[in-house]
Design a protein around this motif. Sequence first.
Motif, PDB file in Angstrom:
ATOM      1  N   ALA A 113       0.866  -1.194  -0.170  1.00 31.46           N
ATOM      2  CA  ALA A 113      -0.126  -0.096   0.019  1.00 31.46           C
ATOM      3  C   ALA A 113       0.899   1.427  -0.013  1.00 31.46           C
ATOM      4  CB  ALA A 113      -0.857   0.059   1.170  1.00 31.46           C
ATOM      5  N   ASP A 114       2.133   1.070  -0.270  1.00 31.06           N
ATOM      6  CA  ASP A 114       2.921   2.359  -0.055  1.00 31.06           C
ATOM      7  C   ASP A 114       2.680   3.376  -1.192  1.00 31.06           C
ATOM      8  OD1 ASP A 114       3.915   0.231  -1.861  1.00 31.06           O
ATOM      9  OD2 ASP A 114       5.993   0.980  -2.008  1.00 31.06           O
ATOM     10  N   HIS A 115       2.015   3.064  -2.259  1.00 29.43           N
ATOM     11  CA  HIS A 115       1.619   4.069  -3.288  1.00 29.43           C
ATOM     12  C   HIS A 115       0.537   4.995  -2.727  1.00 29.43           C
ATOM     13  CE1 HIS A 115      -1.169   0.887  -3.816  1.00 29.43           C
ATOM     14  NE2 HIS A 115      -1.882   1.498  -4.504  1.00 29.43           N
ATOM     15  N   LEU A 116      -0.229   4.500  -1.802  1.00 28.07           N
ATOM     16  CA  LEU A 116      -1.353   5.355  -1.145  1.00 28.07           C
ATOM     17  C   LEU A 116      -0.971   6.361  -0.367  1.00 28.07           C
ATOM     18  CD1 LEU A 116      -3.568   2.237  -0.781  1.00 28.07           C
ATOM     19  CD2 LEU A 116      -3.805   3.880  -2.542  1.00 28.07           C
ATOM     20  N   SER A 117       0.115   6.549   0.191  1.00 27.76           N
ATOM     21  CA  SER A 117       0.620   7.202   1.324  1.00 27.76           C
ATOM     22  C   SER A 117      -0.043   8.646   1.245  1.00 27.76           C
ATOM     23  CB  SER A 117       2.137   7.100   1.853  1.00 27.76           C
ATOM     24  OG  SER A 117       2.695   7.761   0.635  1.00 27.76           O
ATOM     25  N   PHE A 129      -8.191   0.121   2.151  1.00 29.47           N
ATOM     26  CA  PHE A 129      -8.065   0.503   3.617  1.00 29.47           C
ATOM     27  C   PHE A 129      -7.794  -0.489   4.476  1.00 29.47           C
ATOM     28  CE2 PHE A 129     -11.002   0.891   7.326  1.00 29.47           C
ATOM     29  CZ  PHE A 129     -10.337   1.869   7.690  1.00 29.47           C
ATOM     30  N   GLN A 130      -8.281  -1.829   4.236  1.00 28.06           N
ATOM     31  CA  GLN A 130      -7.554  -2.930   5.069  1.00 28.06           C
ATOM     32  C   GLN A 130      -6.134  -3.260   4.951  1.00 28.06           C
ATOM     33  OE1 GLN A 130      -9.356  -4.339   7.290  1.00 28.06           O
ATOM     34  NE2 GLN A 130     -11.330  -3.788   6.737  1.00 28.06           N
ATOM     35  N   ARG A 131      -5.746  -3.181   3.575  1.00 34.33           N
ATOM     36  CA  ARG A 131      -4.123  -3.060   3.620  1.00 34.33           C
ATOM     37  C   ARG A 131      -3.428  -2.068   4.455  1.00 34.33           C
ATOM     38  NH1 ARG A 131      -1.840  -6.079  -0.948  1.00 34.33           N
ATOM     39  NH2 ARG A 131      -3.700  -7.263  -1.844  1.00 34.33           N
TER      40      ARG A 131
ATOM     41  N   PRO B 280      -5.667   4.575 -15.690  1.00 32.16           N
ATOM     42  CA  PRO B 280      -5.325   4.316 -14.316  1.00 32.16           C
ATOM     43  C   PRO B 280      -5.224   3.056 -13.469  1.00 32.16           C
ATOM     44  CG  PRO B 280      -7.657   5.072 -14.038  1.00 32.16           C
ATOM     45  CD  PRO B 280      -7.225   4.963 -15.497  1.00 32.16           C
ATOM     46  N   GLU B 281      -4.242   2.610 -12.770  1.00 29.39           N
ATOM     47  CA  GLU B 281      -4.316   1.465 -12.250  1.00 29.39           C
ATOM     48  C   GLU B 281      -5.257   1.472 -11.032  1.00 29.39           C
ATOM     49  OE1 GLU B 281      -0.345   1.164 -10.085  1.00 29.39           O
ATOM     50  OE2 GLU B 281       0.447   2.913 -11.203  1.00 29.39           O
ATOM     51  N   ASP B 282      -5.770   0.308 -10.811  1.00 27.84           N
ATOM     52  CA  ASP B 282      -6.977   0.192  -9.884  1.00 27.84           C
ATOM     53  C   ASP B 282      -7.056  -1.093  -9.454  1.00 27.84           C
ATOM     54  OD1 ASP B 282     -10.455   0.684  -9.876  1.00 27.84           O
ATOM     55  OD2 ASP B 282      -8.901   1.008  -8.318  1.00 27.84           O
ATOM     56  N   ASP B 283      -6.326  -1.240  -8.076  1.00 33.14           N
ATOM     57  CA  ASP B 283      -6.097  -2.532  -7.603  1.00 33.14           C
ATOM     58  C   ASP B 283      -7.257  -2.909  -6.515  1.00 33.14           C
ATOM     59  OD1 ASP B 283      -3.335  -1.998  -5.179  1.00 33.14           O
ATOM     60  OD2 ASP B 283      -5.155  -0.796  -5.821  1.00 33.14           O
ATOM     61  N   ALA B 284      -8.317  -1.917  -6.470  1.00 30.59           N
ATOM     62  CA  ALA B 284      -9.269  -2.165  -5.359  1.00 30.59           C
ATOM     63  C   ALA B 284     -10.255  -3.337  -5.623  1.00 30.59           C
ATOM     64  CB  ALA B 284     -10.255  -0.980  -5.509  1.00 30.59           C
TER      65      ALA B 284
END
Lengths: 241, 284
Positions: A113-117, A129-131, B280-284
């Motif tokens: 999940a580091d791309h979400l910071s 979210f769970q990650r 876009p990349e979407d890994d949801a």
Amino acid sequence: MTQPRPLVSARSVGVYRGGRWLIHDVSLEVHAGEVVTVVGPNGAGKSTLLKTLLGLRRPDAGNVIRAPGLRIGYVPPADPVQFDLPLTVRRLMTLTSHRPAETTTEALRETGADHLSNSQVNELSHGEFQRVMLARALSRNPDLLVMDEPLRGVDFSSEADMYQLITEIVEHRGCAALMTSHDLHYVMSRTDQVVCLNGTVRCMGAPEDTVDHPEFHQLFGTRAEAYRHVRHQCHGESTET
Amino acid sequence: MLDDFFFRALFATLAVALVAGPTGCVILWQRKAYFGDTMAHSALLGVVLGVILGLNPEAGVFGVAFLVAVAVVALQRVSRLAGDTILGVLAHSTLAIGLVAMALTENYQQYELTAYLFGDVLAVGREDLILIGSGALFGLAMLAAIWRSLVAATLHEGLAAAEGAKPLRNQLIYMALVAAVVAVGMQVVGALLVVALMIVPAAAARTLAHTPEQMALIAILFATLSGVLGLYGSLWLDTPAGPSIVTAAAFIFLGCLVFDAAAQQLSRSRGVRRSVAHAPEDDA
């Protein structure tokens, strides 16, 4: 038995609310490095049990003992929309205690999940979210990881990935894990101890033993049958652990 | 400078704004706007009790507002009534009882009702300033001390408690802070508007902030800006100071709202262009 002191233990614990016992007479122990999974139908008291073990609920009977200095990483049952304040993932990582930036980045990388910071937490999908919540718990370098429904809201196709991730993390870190789960196949293959709960502990033990237990069948019916069928078919591979 | 009534008023307003900003943020996050209002409605009762007990009115307001806050939390746990029913009953009951108690006291004329309801910041004296200034610093220090656990518990009480925060203790400290802002802010903008001084700048800050801390700092900025604009505006237009401050805050909020809507519109149209350019990349 010369087992070391458990990280957390419950002795004959009962929680009484609204005129009934949500759980009663529950005893269990979680030791260092052990993976314990609580399974049971809706309303079985799984969350109540976890909350009581965490000290969020005072038991009305029995007692709960946590090892002194125990570091807990908690993944609570929550939705991203609940986190309705300006909050980046990076800030969420230091929610309850300060962490160095390397630690939080490392933990986010560990759960992918580091791309979400820099994202806002309330805009994440359930899976993201769970990650993130898992990374947050891990960044505390916990002795015990407590996960209440870690697959909450995660869509079916990502479930296997999530379970795989949890397995890798627990194996790699060697921390103990206590979780609730509804996926019997995962539970049976990756858990040291299964606790079948329905108000009270119906059966408990290593997965191989539990699966033949009549109480287990009573709780899970056809799903348990299906699982036993699969297990007997691919015996060698899935009962390794 | 402090001999000038206007600068005393300015100083008092800025001191209150400093604490009101971040306190208001937490009020919004916890969805406690009406909770704060209920505490403020009890202010008149606090004034009367403070005077009867021989304390100053602010001490009475602080005590009563805090007790009302504790009563609300206790009632919400025990009672079957909905939370906002309890708030509505308590807010208006305490206001009515305050007015009745005021009328029953011996020299009814000593109370300047409008000053309590709408503030009288231009009457702040030198001694008041010391109290307000040191109180603001103390309040900020308290808030800073509990900030991380307070934000954590606001987000998820169970999570905060499981990882060692003390939600109940922090919530009590926080409610005492709100009570203090009500007591001191009553002098500035009055009991009826004091909650606005907390929540309107915070609401404006919400549209710009990315983290809780950013929101708190921007709220402080907006609250102090409202104070300055409101006071100078009241001087210029000869309007009452308290309502002018809140009016300034309301205009800042409106400006932020428009700015935010425009920014969102802009980023949406940009986002559309970008997603056309590369998927876009979407890994949801």
